[in-house]
Design a protein around this motif. Structure first.
Motif, PDB file in Angstrom:
ATOM      1  N   UNK A   1       0.848  -1.201   0.000  1.00 49.26           N
ATOM      2  CA  UNK A   1       0.000   0.000   0.000  1.00 49.26           C
ATOM      3  C   UNK A   1       0.877   1.241   0.000  1.00 49.26           C
ATOM      4  N   UNK A   2       0.425   2.241  -0.736  1.00 46.19           N
ATOM      5  CA  UNK A   2       1.126   3.527  -0.740  1.00 46.19           C
ATOM      6  C   UNK A   2       1.316   3.994   0.701  1.00 46.19           C
ATOM      7  N   UNK A   3       2.508   4.451   1.018  1.00 44.83           N
ATOM      8  CA  UNK A   3       2.767   4.987   2.355  1.00 44.83           C
ATOM      9  C   UNK A   3       3.266   3.956   3.345  1.00 44.83           C
ATOM     10  N   UNK A   4       3.188   2.669   2.968  1.00 49.20           N
ATOM     11  CA  UNK A   4       3.646   1.644   3.908  1.00 49.20           C
ATOM     12  C   UNK A   4       5.158   1.438   3.765  1.00 49.20           C
ATOM     13  N   UNK A   5       5.720   0.586   4.637  1.00 49.30           N
ATOM     14  CA  UNK A   5       7.134   0.226   4.597  1.00 49.30           C
ATOM     15  C   UNK A   5       7.236  -1.202   4.099  1.00 49.30           C
ATOM     16  N   UNK A   6       8.217  -1.496   3.236  1.00 50.74           N
ATOM     17  CA  UNK A   6       8.375  -2.871   2.782  1.00 50.74           C
ATOM     18  C   UNK A   6       9.838  -3.157   2.476  1.00 50.74           C
ATOM     19  N   UNK A   7      10.193  -4.455   2.510  1.00 53.29           N
ATOM     20  CA  UNK A   7      11.583  -4.836   2.265  1.00 53.29           C
ATOM     21  C   UNK A   7      11.643  -5.966   1.242  1.00 53.29           C
ATOM     22  N   UNK A   8      12.489  -5.802   0.235  1.00 47.26           N
ATOM     23  CA  UNK A   8      12.745  -6.855  -0.750  1.00 47.26           C
ATOM     24  C   UNK A   8      14.085  -7.474  -0.378  1.00 47.26           C
ATOM     25  N   UNK A   9      14.196  -8.804  -0.470  1.00 43.43           N
ATOM     26  CA  UNK A   9      15.444  -9.456  -0.069  1.00 43.43           C
ATOM     27  C   UNK A   9      15.988 -10.372  -1.149  1.00 43.43           C
ATOM     28  N   UNK A  10      17.311 -10.484  -1.206  1.00 42.65           N
ATOM     29  CA  UNK A  10      17.989 -11.270  -2.224  1.00 42.65           C
ATOM     30  C   UNK A  10      19.185 -11.938  -1.555  1.00 42.65           C
TER      31      UNK A  10
END
Ligand SMILES: *[C@@H]1O[C@H](CO)[C@@H](O)[C@H](O)[C@H]1NC(C)=O
Ligand SMILES: *[C@@H]1O[C@H](CO)[C@@H](O)[C@H](O)[C@H]1NC(C)=O
Length: 308
Positions: free
Chosen positions: A150-159
């Motif tokens: 959602x716009x405004x939220x925090x998120x993390x992509x991992x590799x």
């Protein structure tokens, strides 16, 4: 006096002769080894030659040995004119004493010691130590990309991948375009709030914006090569206005119901309470006063009668 001077001169000459001899003896009757590289790197599956050059020797048939030292434990690689151990079918000895590994493997990373013993030499032994590091290409990394945020939220992509040596560095791509490490350095990613860690493969968005949506993939890279994961779509949604409005409406309706219900209950409760209280109050008050008055009167009567 004369004798001691003669002795001193003879002593000096003997020492000089000994020095001359030792210099000559070491340079002629000594085995001396040399290598072109003490710290060798090779990519896995490629050939590598560890050089053990004999600078000087006077023995015709010196004994040559190679040992591999891994985690402090030595084992034979070349012994009694044969390649042995796990290099048995992958290495050969080349003149003069070089070890040629034909197809290097990650398990070959170790210290190697070339030892040459020359029985007929004045200094009959020498050795050199060589460090071999085998670079390993990264495998395809595991990538974690959230499907929707959602716009405004925090998120993390991992590799992440664990095979590469030296350890991999990570790059991220959106729609096949590489993300710069610092978004402010690029016009296209300027408004994005991500923090990239190229050592851990983390891509963290502090505040997701609409433009962060897209197909993401990551690449693990080191000196031996690179590998990437399949792209995954990350959708970015506006906060659900209708849903939120409906929830608020439902909340308000629920509140109204509760309030009305409470009022009704309280109204009933209040009325009955008031009636009870009035009754309870009136009756005892009346009785009490009566009792009191009568009691007082009784007292009076008693007192009066007593006094009289
Ligand atoms: C080296 O070894 C690997 C794995 O054992 C093998 O797949 C590869 O074909 C070999 N390469 C050569 C050049 O022999
Ligand atoms: C970044 O935000 C500014 C102000 O909202 C806007 O004018 C600009 O077009 C945006 N840039 C990108 C690349 O989206």
């Amino acid at each position: 006096m004369e004798i001691s001077a003669f002795k001193m001169a003879r002593g000096r000459r003997t020492r000089f002769m000994l020095l001359l001899c030792s210099l000559w003896c070491i340079s002629t009757f000594a085995v001396i080894l040399r290598t072109t590289d003490k710290d060798v790197w090779v990519n896995e599956f490629e050939p590598i030659e560890l050089t053990c050059l004999i600078e000087s020797i006077s023995t015709n048939n010196p004994r040559i040995e190679w040992k591999k030292i891994k985690d402090g434990v030595p084992s034979y690689v070349y012994f009694q004119n044969k390649i042995s151990g796990d290099l048995e079918h992958r290495a050969v000895l080349k003149e003069p004493a070089n070890l040629l590994i034909l197809n290097s493997s990650r398990s070959d990373s170790a210290l190697y010691r070339c030892e040459v013993a020359a029985i007929d030499d004045h200094k009959p032994f020498d050795e050199i130590l060589i460090s071999l590091s085998v670079r390993v290409k990264p495998v395809a990394p595991r990538c974690n990309v959230p499907e929707s945020v959602t716009v405004g939220s925090t998120t993390e992509l991992r590799c992440m991948e664990n095979e590469g040596f030296p350890p991999s560095q990570y790059q991220w791509f959106r729609n096949n375009e590489e993300l710069p490490e610092e978004p402010k350095t690029s016009n296209r990613f300027f408004n994005s709030s991500y923090i990239m860690n190229t050592d851990t493969g983390s891509l963290k968005f502090r505040t997701v914006i609409k433009e962060d949506a897209g197909e993401y993939h990551c690449q693990a890279r080191n000196e031996a090569g690179y590998s990437k994961c399949d792209p995954k779509l990350m959708d970015v949604y506006d906060p659900d206005i209708v849903g939120i409005a409906l929830k608020v409406l439902a909340g308000v309706v629920a509140l109204i119901f509760v309030t009305v219900g409470l009022c009704q209950a309280q109204k009933n409760g209040y009325c009955s309470c008031k009636d009870h209280r009035e009754n309870n109050y009136k009756v005892p008050q009346h009785n009490n006063t009566m009792d009191y008055v009568s009691a007082d009167e009784g007292h009076f009567r008693h007192k009066s009668s007593f006094i009289i």
